[in-house]
Design a protein around this motif. Sequence first.
Motif, PDB file in Angstrom:
ATOM      1  N   PRO A 279      -1.896   4.889   4.820  1.00 50.13           N
ATOM      2  CA  PRO A 279      -1.316   4.096   5.955  1.00 50.13           C
ATOM      3  C   PRO A 279      -2.150   2.722   5.736  1.00 50.13           C
ATOM      4  O   PRO A 279      -3.000   2.662   5.281  1.00 50.13           O
ATOM      5  CB  PRO A 279      -2.160   4.789   7.181  1.00 50.13           C
ATOM      6  CG  PRO A 279      -2.150   5.997   6.831  1.00 50.13           C
ATOM      7  CD  PRO A 279      -2.250   6.181   5.525  1.00 50.13           C
ATOM      8  N   LEU A 280      -1.436   1.820   6.208  1.00 49.65           N
ATOM      9  CA  LEU A 280      -1.862   0.323   6.029  1.00 49.65           C
ATOM     10  C   LEU A 280      -3.301   0.253   7.021  1.00 49.65           C
ATOM     11  O   LEU A 280      -4.057  -0.513   6.460  1.00 49.65           O
ATOM     12  CB  LEU A 280      -0.819  -0.582   6.722  1.00 49.65           C
ATOM     13  CG  LEU A 280       0.506  -0.830   6.095  1.00 49.65           C
ATOM     14  CD1 LEU A 280       1.387  -1.771   6.614  1.00 49.65           C
ATOM     15  CD2 LEU A 280       0.412  -1.270   4.457  1.00 49.65           C
ATOM     16  N   ASP A 281      -3.191   0.952   7.690  1.00 46.00           N
ATOM     17  CA  ASP A 281      -4.521   1.002   8.827  1.00 46.00           C
ATOM     18  C   ASP A 281      -5.911   1.554   7.904  1.00 46.00           C
ATOM     19  O   ASP A 281      -7.054   1.294   8.081  1.00 46.00           O
ATOM     20  CB  ASP A 281      -4.483   1.764  10.062  1.00 46.00           C
ATOM     21  CG  ASP A 281      -3.713   0.792  11.207  1.00 46.00           C
ATOM     22  OD1 ASP A 281      -3.642  -0.254  10.966  1.00 46.00           O
ATOM     23  OD2 ASP A 281      -3.517   1.447  12.072  1.00 46.00           O
ATOM     24  N   LEU A 282      -5.380   2.189   6.874  1.00 50.59           N
ATOM     25  CA  LEU A 282      -6.702   2.849   6.051  1.00 50.59           C
ATOM     26  C   LEU A 282      -6.450   2.357   4.689  1.00 50.59           C
ATOM     27  O   LEU A 282      -6.695   2.737   3.485  1.00 50.59           O
ATOM     28  CB  LEU A 282      -6.401   4.308   5.893  1.00 50.59           C
ATOM     29  CG  LEU A 282      -6.397   5.201   7.101  1.00 50.59           C
ATOM     30  CD1 LEU A 282      -6.138   6.807   6.631  1.00 50.59           C
ATOM     31  CD2 LEU A 282      -7.898   4.915   7.620  1.00 50.59           C
ATOM     32  N   PHE A 283      -5.987   0.829   4.730  1.00 54.28           N
ATOM     33  CA  PHE A 283      -5.893   0.033   3.524  1.00 54.28           C
ATOM     34  C   PHE A 283      -5.135   0.386   2.378  1.00 54.28           C
ATOM     35  O   PHE A 283      -5.243   0.138   1.167  1.00 54.28           O
ATOM     36  CB  PHE A 283      -7.561  -0.067   3.091  1.00 54.28           C
ATOM     37  CG  PHE A 283      -8.417  -0.780   3.953  1.00 54.28           C
ATOM     38  CD1 PHE A 283      -8.483  -2.213   4.154  1.00 54.28           C
ATOM     39  CD2 PHE A 283      -9.239   0.334   4.729  1.00 54.28           C
ATOM     40  CE1 PHE A 283      -9.265  -2.389   5.120  1.00 54.28           C
ATOM     41  CE2 PHE A 283     -10.186  -0.347   5.357  1.00 54.28           C
ATOM     42  CZ  PHE A 283     -10.066  -1.462   5.769  1.00 54.28           C
ATOM     43  N   GLY A 284      -3.887   0.835   2.947  1.00 54.06           N
ATOM     44  CA  GLY A 284      -2.748   1.203   1.841  1.00 54.06           C
ATOM     45  C   GLY A 284      -1.908  -0.206   1.777  1.00 54.06           C
ATOM     46  O   GLY A 284      -2.406  -1.196   2.281  1.00 54.06           O
ATOM     47  N   ILE A 285      -1.066   0.022   0.762  1.00 53.04           N
ATOM     48  CA  ILE A 285      -0.322  -1.358   0.202  1.00 53.04           C
ATOM     49  C   ILE A 285       1.117  -1.006   0.735  1.00 53.04           C
ATOM     50  O   ILE A 285       1.650  -0.123   0.691  1.00 53.04           O
ATOM     51  CB  ILE A 285      -0.570  -1.686  -1.059  1.00 53.04           C
ATOM     52  CG1 ILE A 285      -0.227  -0.636  -1.854  1.00 53.04           C
ATOM     53  CG2 ILE A 285      -1.980  -2.010  -1.299  1.00 53.04           C
ATOM     54  CD1 ILE A 285      -0.086  -0.720  -3.487  1.00 53.04           C
ATOM     55  N   ASN A 286       1.787  -2.161   0.488  1.00 52.58           N
ATOM     56  CA  ASN A 286       3.446  -2.171   0.575  1.00 52.58           C
ATOM     57  C   ASN A 286       4.084  -2.301  -0.727  1.00 52.58           C
ATOM     58  O   ASN A 286       4.323  -3.237  -1.305  1.00 52.58           O
ATOM     59  CB  ASN A 286       3.695  -3.671   1.468  1.00 52.58           C
ATOM     60  CG  ASN A 286       3.312  -3.735   2.753  1.00 52.58           C
ATOM     61  OD1 ASN A 286       3.397  -2.731   3.702  1.00 52.58           O
ATOM     62  ND2 ASN A 286       2.716  -4.823   3.222  1.00 52.58           N
ATOM     63  N   ASP A 287       3.847  -1.032  -1.289  1.00 59.44           N
ATOM     64  CA  ASP A 287       4.607  -0.635  -2.659  1.00 59.44           C
ATOM     65  C   ASP A 287       5.655   0.461  -2.504  1.00 59.44           C
ATOM     66  O   ASP A 287       5.214   1.347  -1.666  1.00 59.44           O
ATOM     67  CB  ASP A 287       3.412  -0.507  -3.573  1.00 59.44           C
ATOM     68  CG  ASP A 287       3.787  -0.473  -5.321  1.00 59.44           C
ATOM     69  OD1 ASP A 287       4.204  -1.718  -5.357  1.00 59.44           O
ATOM     70  OD2 ASP A 287       3.976   0.741  -5.380  1.00 59.44           O
ATOM     71  N   PRO A 288       6.560   0.509  -3.080  1.00 59.30           N
ATOM     72  CA  PRO A 288       7.526   1.665  -3.292  1.00 59.30           C
ATOM     73  C   PRO A 288       6.651   2.780  -3.614  1.00 59.30           C
ATOM     74  O   PRO A 288       7.214   4.007  -3.013  1.00 59.30           O
ATOM     75  CB  PRO A 288       8.747   1.283  -4.141  1.00 59.30           C
ATOM     76  CG  PRO A 288       8.509  -0.208  -3.990  1.00 59.30           C
ATOM     77  CD  PRO A 288       7.145  -0.651  -4.040  1.00 59.30           C
ATOM     78  N   THR A 289       5.692   2.884  -4.293  1.00 64.98           N
ATOM     79  CA  THR A 289       5.137   4.175  -4.681  1.00 64.98           C
ATOM     80  C   THR A 289       4.246   4.703  -3.333  1.00 64.98           C
ATOM     81  O   THR A 289       3.720   5.913  -3.458  1.00 64.98           O
ATOM     82  CB  THR A 289       4.068   3.946  -5.708  1.00 64.98           C
ATOM     83  OG1 THR A 289       3.245   2.840  -5.389  1.00 64.98           O
ATOM     84  CG2 THR A 289       4.839   3.389  -6.902  1.00 64.98           C
ATOM     85  N   ASN A 290       4.073   3.943  -2.246  1.00 68.52           N
ATOM     86  CA  ASN A 290       3.344   4.282  -1.166  1.00 68.52           C
ATOM     87  C   ASN A 290       4.211   4.926   0.011  1.00 68.52           C
ATOM     88  O   ASN A 290       3.564   4.913   1.038  1.00 68.52           O
ATOM     89  CB  ASN A 290       2.338   2.988  -0.842  1.00 68.52           C
ATOM     90  CG  ASN A 290       1.317   3.704   0.237  1.00 68.52           C
ATOM     91  OD1 ASN A 290       0.938   5.045   0.000  1.00 68.52           O
ATOM     92  ND2 ASN A 290       1.138   2.953   0.927  1.00 68.52           N
ATOM     93  N   ILE A 291       5.404   5.185  -0.406  1.00 73.99           N
ATOM     94  CA  ILE A 291       6.484   5.564   0.795  1.00 73.99           C
ATOM     95  C   ILE A 291       6.948   7.127   0.423  1.00 73.99           C
ATOM     96  O   ILE A 291       7.237   7.373  -0.609  1.00 73.99           O
ATOM     97  CB  ILE A 291       7.548   4.711   0.891  1.00 73.99           C
ATOM     98  CG1 ILE A 291       7.344   3.115   1.116  1.00 73.99           C
ATOM     99  CG2 ILE A 291       8.660   5.018   1.883  1.00 73.99           C
ATOM    100  CD1 ILE A 291       6.317   2.766   2.331  1.00 73.99           C
ATOM    101  N   GLN A 292       6.925   7.771   1.568  1.00 74.20           N
ATOM    102  CA  GLN A 292       7.752   9.092   1.688  1.00 74.20           C
ATOM    103  C   GLN A 292       8.673   9.264   2.830  1.00 74.20           C
ATOM    104  O   GLN A 292       8.523   8.444   3.815  1.00 74.20           O
ATOM    105  CB  GLN A 292       6.572  10.134   1.310  1.00 74.20           C
ATOM    106  CG  GLN A 292       5.899  10.240   2.685  1.00 74.20           C
ATOM    107  CD  GLN A 292       4.705  11.422   2.721  1.00 74.20           C
ATOM    108  OE1 GLN A 292       4.653  12.264   1.841  1.00 74.20           O
ATOM    109  NE2 GLN A 292       3.834  11.281   3.065  1.00 74.20           N
TER     110      GLN A 292
END
Length: 244
Positions: free
Chosen positions: A205-218
């Motif tokens: 999650p972005l709130d847990l310092f995730g990023i806006n990258d296609p590899t971070n989406i499910q």
Amino acid sequence: MVEGAIDFGLTVNFPNKKNIDIARQKAIAFDKQTLLHLFIKQEFISHYKHWFMEMAEEVCWDIIELQFIEEQFSEYGVDIDFLQIKYDENDYPITTNRQIQSWYTKNSKKFTTLAEQLCDEIFFILFSNRKLLRKFNENNAANFTKFCFTQNQLTIKGTLKRQRIPKWVQKAVFHRDKGRCSFCSTDLTKIINIESTNNYDHIIPLDLFGINDPTNIQLLCETCNLDKLNRNTNVGTKYQEWFI
């Protein structure tokens, strides 16, 4: 090469200074040349630079398998006058470490070209493995401060601002996940249930310092997405069986 790529996916190094600006832009907004593409190329180039510049003696004694590397250049059509180790009549190498290092320096751009040729093939394999993608994005979250984001790119909390997920990302993730919720396998194609709702979820999650990258989406169904929220970094481990 694939085996090495999978190892890389679990033990990836953060981008070097040369690539940090590129990495930051890819993390801020969705890019078809993903952050994983950048890491694949960087790790490939760094790996072989280390071999030929720091382990020249092992190369000289043929401890490192050169034939496989040469075959990769041939397979992907990258023209190169490949390194040939010379030996005396007693099979003692007469090619020096300095000659090997000089050869690599002269041909370093060819290794970059080969990395670019291999990148899409490796990405195609890695992108299908959500568990590996979670590890990759956990690494990015752990190194969040190294991206050196500016204040206007961050929320008050210090996390990345949310970006609209482009249609091309949604289509890619939908087909990768076979139109099913990654957690419970609910069919989201609307062929069976017209009321099913697609939710595209940040693995980290972005709130847990995730990023806006296609590899971070499910892909998740509405129920699983609401249950996950931003409390954890669960990743779907359900995969369609090839043989049933």
